[in-house]
Design a protein around this motif. Sequence first.
Motif, PDB file in Angstrom:
ATOM      1  N   HIS A   1     -19.191 -28.840 -15.102  1.00  0.00           N
ATOM      2  CA  HIS A   1     -18.812 -27.646 -15.863  1.00  0.00           C
ATOM      3  C   HIS A   1     -19.815 -26.519 -15.593  1.00  0.00           C
ATOM      4  O   HIS A   1     -20.943 -26.541 -16.095  1.00  0.00           O
ATOM      5  CB  HIS A   1     -18.734 -27.972 -17.356  1.00  0.00           C
TER       6      HIS A   1
ATOM      7  N   ALA B   1     -16.042 -30.744 -25.499  1.00  0.00           N
ATOM      8  CA  ALA B   1     -15.907 -29.434 -26.146  1.00  0.00           C
ATOM      9  C   ALA B   1     -16.790 -29.229 -27.375  1.00  0.00           C
ATOM     10  O   ALA B   1     -17.389 -28.152 -27.508  1.00  0.00           O
ATOM     11  CB  ALA B   1     -14.447 -29.158 -26.474  1.00  0.00           C
TER      12      ALA B   1
ATOM     13  N   ASN C   1     -19.412 -26.113 -27.548  1.00  0.00           N
ATOM     14  CA  ASN C   1     -19.254 -25.062 -28.558  1.00  0.00           C
ATOM     15  C   ASN C   1     -20.438 -24.996 -29.519  1.00  0.00           C
ATOM     16  O   ASN C   1     -20.822 -23.901 -29.947  1.00  0.00           O
ATOM     17  CB  ASN C   1     -17.934 -25.242 -29.301  1.00  0.00           C
TER      18      ASN C   1
ATOM     19  N   LYS D   1     -16.513 -36.591 -26.425  1.00  0.00           N
ATOM     20  CA  LYS D   1     -15.768 -35.374 -26.123  1.00  0.00           C
ATOM     21  C   LYS D   1     -16.713 -34.245 -25.729  1.00  0.00           C
ATOM     22  O   LYS D   1     -17.732 -34.000 -26.370  1.00  0.00           O
ATOM     23  CB  LYS D   1     -14.909 -34.937 -27.315  1.00  0.00           C
TER      24      LYS D   1
END
Length: 80
Positions: free
Chosen positions: A57, A25, A29, A23
Amino acid sequence: MKNKEHADAEAILRTLVIVKPEKFAPWFNLGIIYARQRRFTESAEMFQAALRFNPGHKLSRIYLDRVMQALKFRGNEKIS
């Protein structure tokens, strides 16, 4: 993270990267949390991981570039 409860957020995100390493995110973060804490080496590593899962991104690339500049300025940390 919005409430600046970085220790709690970091613990949750570190768990997520173990449980769901694919994943994007959690890696992103964690990069932000580490950058705010001036832990630039760890931050760069998290943004690099985030970019492996989402190479397009743009914000990750921007943050990675900023962290790398901070490391160059500091001059005493190395990126793996």
